[in-house]
Design a protein around this motif. Structure first.
Motif, PDB file in Angstrom:
ATOM      1  N   SER A 243       0.926  -0.966  -0.390  1.00  0.00           N
ATOM      2  CA  SER A 243      -0.066   0.489   0.036  1.00  0.00           C
ATOM      3  C   SER A 243       0.785   0.639   0.145  1.00  0.00           C
ATOM      4  O   SER A 243       0.541   1.502  -0.339  1.00  0.00           O
ATOM      5  N   GLY A 270      -7.695  -5.395  -6.145  1.00  0.00           N
ATOM      6  CA  GLY A 270      -7.623  -4.864  -5.465  1.00  0.00           C
ATOM      7  C   GLY A 270      -6.525  -4.468  -4.180  1.00  0.00           C
ATOM      8  O   GLY A 270      -6.729  -3.319  -3.865  1.00  0.00           O
ATOM      9  N   THR A 274      -6.272  -0.133  -4.865  1.00  0.00           N
ATOM     10  CA  THR A 274      -6.877   0.896  -3.589  1.00  0.00           C
ATOM     11  C   THR A 274      -5.871   1.506  -2.651  1.00  0.00           C
ATOM     12  O   THR A 274      -6.925   2.543  -2.642  1.00  0.00           O
ATOM     13  N   ASP A 302     -14.454  -4.675  -2.682  1.00  0.00           N
ATOM     14  CA  ASP A 302     -14.134  -3.488  -2.821  1.00  0.00           C
ATOM     15  C   ASP A 302     -13.907  -2.342  -4.493  1.00  0.00           C
ATOM     16  O   ASP A 302     -14.101  -1.042  -4.694  1.00  0.00           O
ATOM     17  N   GLU A 303     -13.676  -3.779  -5.186  1.00  0.00           N
ATOM     18  CA  GLU A 303     -13.473  -3.683  -6.839  1.00  0.00           C
ATOM     19  C   GLU A 303     -15.157  -2.599  -7.033  1.00  0.00           C
ATOM     20  O   GLU A 303     -14.538  -2.090  -8.007  1.00  0.00           O
ATOM     21  N   ARG A 306     -15.524   0.040  -5.541  1.00  0.00           N
ATOM     22  CA  ARG A 306     -15.220   1.360  -6.954  1.00  0.00           C
ATOM     23  C   ARG A 306     -15.587   1.598  -8.352  1.00  0.00           C
ATOM     24  O   ARG A 306     -15.894   2.659  -8.788  1.00  0.00           O
TER      25      ARG A 306
END
Length: 379
Positions: A243, A270, A274, A302-303, A306
């Motif tokens: 990240s 992901g 992210t 989460d994809e 979005r």
């Protein structure tokens, strides 16, 4: 091995996507699109537009051995931070419950040492079957050799480029969509969306052969459109620091290229998009601004979020993770019975804002649960 006809199933992109200029394009860029890469562009547009979403009938195995009794499967995960790996593990758990087996997950924590230790631990614990979840079997060659000596079948998930038996890697079978199809579709969408004008960054982890192979396939397909510029090939390893590293790289790319950076393709939406989204937001970008971001696997929740919100991701090419978990269990059941692997190759699917709906996972509505339970003789 049964040979199943490979099918690529994708959601059709609306005609507006294929024809209308990109948001943020200047008039000169739009004019130059006509002089871009006409052959590659036409091919990409046709591939994307012709791909359709259908409620496909079950095209997997219909016969096989009845359920083996009292088996324990150990799923060795590359890292449980990877949504694809975690989703496949959950699918194995669900299928194991249906067939009457037990499952344990060991987390390799994204390091070579962690994955090697976890795989050997699975052998030591006398698992009936071991899953190599999302990493290269060659990195745990000694542990796989020990599993073979102990007569423990080993099955991969995304452990090789193709589905089916992988004897050279010590795998009874490998469960995956056809990697090259995922790679090609991700690049074709970018060619169609950009109309052959723009700059692309590819995010990958070159330490993982499967990921590096996928990103090289993506690169090759992008390069069929000579007018598209490959700005960078960003090698950022999947691990605890991903990240931070992706966010820093994103900020640097924005500073260096600005709106010349029109698209990104990540080997895992992901894990890469992210932190990319957070960095783009911090840079003052809006969710639909450049770059338009593509997840070339695995299609985590989460994809979907979005994509439906229009927040820094345009499309994803998800894996049918739960179905693949059921296939893994079925392949083990065949191994326990001394039968050949099924050889089934799951479909490839493209998700866009236009068709994502309220779903947060690609779960084919083809009756696979019923089909597998019928094969196993369970209710």
């Amino acid at each position: 091995m049964i040979n199943f006809k490979k099918r690529i199933v994708a959601i059709s992109i609306t005609s507006a996507l294929v024809v209308a200029p990109l948001v943020g394009f200047t008039s000169s860029q739009a004019a130059n699109a006509a002089d871009s890469c006409p052959d590659a562009l036409a091919k990409a547009q046709k591939a994307v537009a012709a791909a359709t979403a259908v409620k496909a009938p079950w095209d997997g195995p219909k016969t096989g051995p009845k359920a083996a009794k009292k088996k324990t499967i150990i799923f060795v995960a590359q890292t449980m931070q990877n949504g694809g790996v975690a989703g496949a593990a959950d699918g194995v758990k669900a299928a194991a419950k249906a067939i009457g087996w037990k499952v344990r997950v060991l987390d390799g924590q994204g390091t070579a040492a962690g994955m090697a230790s976890a795989t050997q631990q699975a052998v030591t614990l006398k698992a009936d079957g071991i899953v190599i979840g999302g990493f290269d079997p060659a990195t745990v060659k000694a542990a796989i050799a020990n599993a073979k000596k102990a007569k423990i079948p080993v099955i991969g998930w995304h452990a090789a480029a193709t589905s089916g038996p992988q004897p050279s890697l010590g795998l009874f079978s490998n469960v995956t969509t056809l990697r090259s199809d995922v790679s090609k579709m991700s690049a074709d969408w970018v060619i169609a969306d950009s109309k052959g004008v723009g700059g692309v960054v590819i995010f990958t982890d070159s330490s993982i052969p499967f990921a590096e192979g996928k990103s090289q396939e993506i690169k090759a397909e992008v390069e069929t459109c000579a007018s598209l510029k490959l700005l960078e090939y960003a090698n950022i390893p999947i691990g605890d620091s991903i990240s931070t590293l992706v966010a820093a790289k994103t900020a640097a790319l924005v500073a260096q290229y600005g709106d010349k950076w029109t698209h990104s393709i990540s080997i895992n939406g992901g894990l890469y998009i992210t932190p990319m989204a957070a960095a783009l937001r911090a840079a003052g970008k809006k969710g639909t601004d450049f770059p338009h971001n593509v997840g070339a696997g695995d299609g985590s929740a989460d994809e979907y979020q979005r994509i439906t919100a229009g927040e820094f991701q345009s499309v994803t090419i998800p894996e049918p993770l739960t179905m693949q978990g059921w296939q893994i269990v079925d392949e083990f059941n065949r191994a326990f019975a001394g039968k050949k692997a099924s050889g089934y190759v799951p479909v490839v699917h493209l998700v866009t804002k236009a068709n994502a709906g309220t779903s947060t996972v690609w779960d084919p509505q083809n009756g696979y649960r019923t089909q597998y339970k019928k094969i196993w003789g369970v209710k």
